[in-house]
Write an enzyme that holds these catalytic residues in place. Sequence first.
Site, mmCIF file in Angstrom:
data_model
loop_
_atom_site.group_PDB
_atom_site.id
_atom_site.type_symbol
_atom_site.label_atom_id
_atom_site.label_comp_id
_atom_site.label_asym_id
_atom_site.label_seq_id
_atom_site.Cartn_x
_atom_site.Cartn_y
_atom_site.Cartn_z
ATOM 1 N N ASP A 18 -7.878 -9.369 -5.293
ATOM 2 C CA ASP A 18 -6.826 -8.362 -5.433
ATOM 3 C C ASP A 18 -5.897 -8.343 -4.233
ATOM 4 O O ASP A 18 -4.666 -8.434 -4.370
ATOM 5 C CB ASP A 18 -7.430 -6.976 -5.632
ATOM 6 C CG ASP A 18 -8.170 -6.841 -6.945
ATOM 7 O OD1 ASP A 18 -8.593 -7.869 -7.496
ATOM 8 O OD2 ASP A 18 -8.340 -5.713 -7.423
ATOM 9 N N ARG A 99 -15.081 5.009 2.769
ATOM 10 C CA ARG A 99 -13.640 5.086 2.528
ATOM 11 C C ARG A 99 -12.882 5.958 3.534
ATOM 12 O O ARG A 99 -11.798 5.566 3.983
ATOM 13 C CB ARG A 99 -13.370 5.555 1.097
ATOM 14 C CG ARG A 99 -13.829 4.567 0.039
ATOM 15 C CD ARG A 99 -13.291 3.176 0.313
ATOM 16 N NE ARG A 99 -13.677 2.212 -0.705
ATOM 17 C CZ ARG A 99 -14.332 1.087 -0.466
ATOM 18 N NH1 ARG A 99 -14.715 0.808 0.776
ATOM 19 N NH2 ARG A 99 -14.619 0.250 -1.430
ATOM 20 N N ASP A 128 -11.792 5.066 -5.782
ATOM 21 C CA ASP A 128 -11.325 4.720 -4.437
ATOM 22 C C ASP A 128 -9.859 5.052 -4.209
ATOM 23 O O ASP A 128 -9.450 5.364 -3.092
ATOM 24 C CB ASP A 128 -11.588 3.244 -4.153
ATOM 25 C CG ASP A 128 -13.012 2.985 -3.697
ATOM 26 O OD1 ASP A 128 -13.702 3.963 -3.358
ATOM 27 O OD2 ASP A 128 -13.436 1.820 -3.681
ATOM 28 N N SER A 180 -18.236 -7.370 -9.518
ATOM 29 C CA SER A 180 -17.430 -6.717 -8.483
ATOM 30 C C SER A 180 -18.397 -6.068 -7.509
ATOM 31 O O SER A 180 -19.221 -5.229 -7.908
ATOM 32 C CB SER A 180 -16.514 -5.667 -9.111
ATOM 33 O OG SER A 180 -15.830 -4.944 -8.110
#
Length: 412
Positions: A18, A99, A128, A180
């Site tokens: 990505d 995060r 996220d 993933s």
Amino acid sequence: MSKKNIKKVVLAYSGGLDTSAIIPWLKENYDCEVIAFAADVGQGDEELEGLREKAIKTGASECYIVDLKEEFVSDYIYPTITTGAVYEGQYLLGTSMARPIIAKAQVEIARKVGADALCHGCTGKGNDQVRFEGTFAALAPELTVIAPWREWDMVSREDLLDYLAERDIKTTASATKIYSRDANAWHISHEGGELEDPWCEPSKEVWTMTVSPEDAPNTPERVEVSFEHGRMVKVNGEALSPYQCLVTLNTLAAAHGVGRIDIVENRLVGMKSRGCYETPGGTVMLAAYKALESLVLDKAALKYREQIGLEFSHVMYDGRWFTPLNDALLAGAASFAEQVTGDIVVKLYKGQATVTQRRSPNSLYSEDFATFGADDVYDQSHAEGFIRLYSLSSRIGALNKKGIPFKNTGIE
């Protein structure tokens, strides 16, 4: 801010498919300078090797790699442990905890280089995006946020691979890499592939961090951990930093298959998702912490701490770290953690982490009171009056229903 006014963007960069596509896409669509930022939160040296060179070859003007490992464990993981937070009864919040520190560091890099915008590679389906942008809003509301997955017309892994191939940009990603994954010092998560069918049992290829419990040693291993004021400070008698405590426990527990879960969870955006998580050291840490709490907190205090943990699990999962509610919950948990000092022994065996021994200088447990043998400190006859008062409202309610007057019942 319009596209033409954005001159410099800081991208949260992992080197995966990505973010590899995002760098050229930003340059083509925003005509801006792209600065890559990567956070070392303990995902492993192999994940960071060659990352700066890759980012620059892909089109970034610079790539900052910031070592956040100790801060991550000390300032985010340890405080979360004191709350006892577990999301929906199973998930130990590994991705969620990483995060806010990553997004905070990204903001700091943006300020350092004078960026106009912040960019992330989160999809519009996940949690996220909220965690990153919630942090951006709290710490840098004046900066523009770019979320390519909500703008571009690419919709699949194959689209991204084709996009990079057209520009002759090399990537190690392929259409056959079906899972993933997200890793840090606390855990690794797995999604995709056969896991998208909740009726399908995870294959051996899913798990990467822990030994299968079936293949784990037939002899249990015991590990002793020590806490001071709610923070783990020793493993097997050796004084270690927060990060090294976690690394050591990860190694010990993973060898015994500890810390695997397979869950279907409620995402913040409304859909359910299925994921497998491996949190070996964290499973031991939390089990040990809660066992020590059971020694030092009274009934009312422990009940309230459990309420904090339930609420905090949603605060953390939902990306609300930089909020007054987060600060209040952590302050409450920290007040209880002051008493959490002592030693715990955990037995590691075939996927289980079982507390077998506990001691604390702040222990409220008294063998003199709790013994089933003879004692000189507890008058059992006192229990009768306590029970009559404790059940008084129930007794009055029952008498009212039966129409029995209080007189001569011992209540008046």
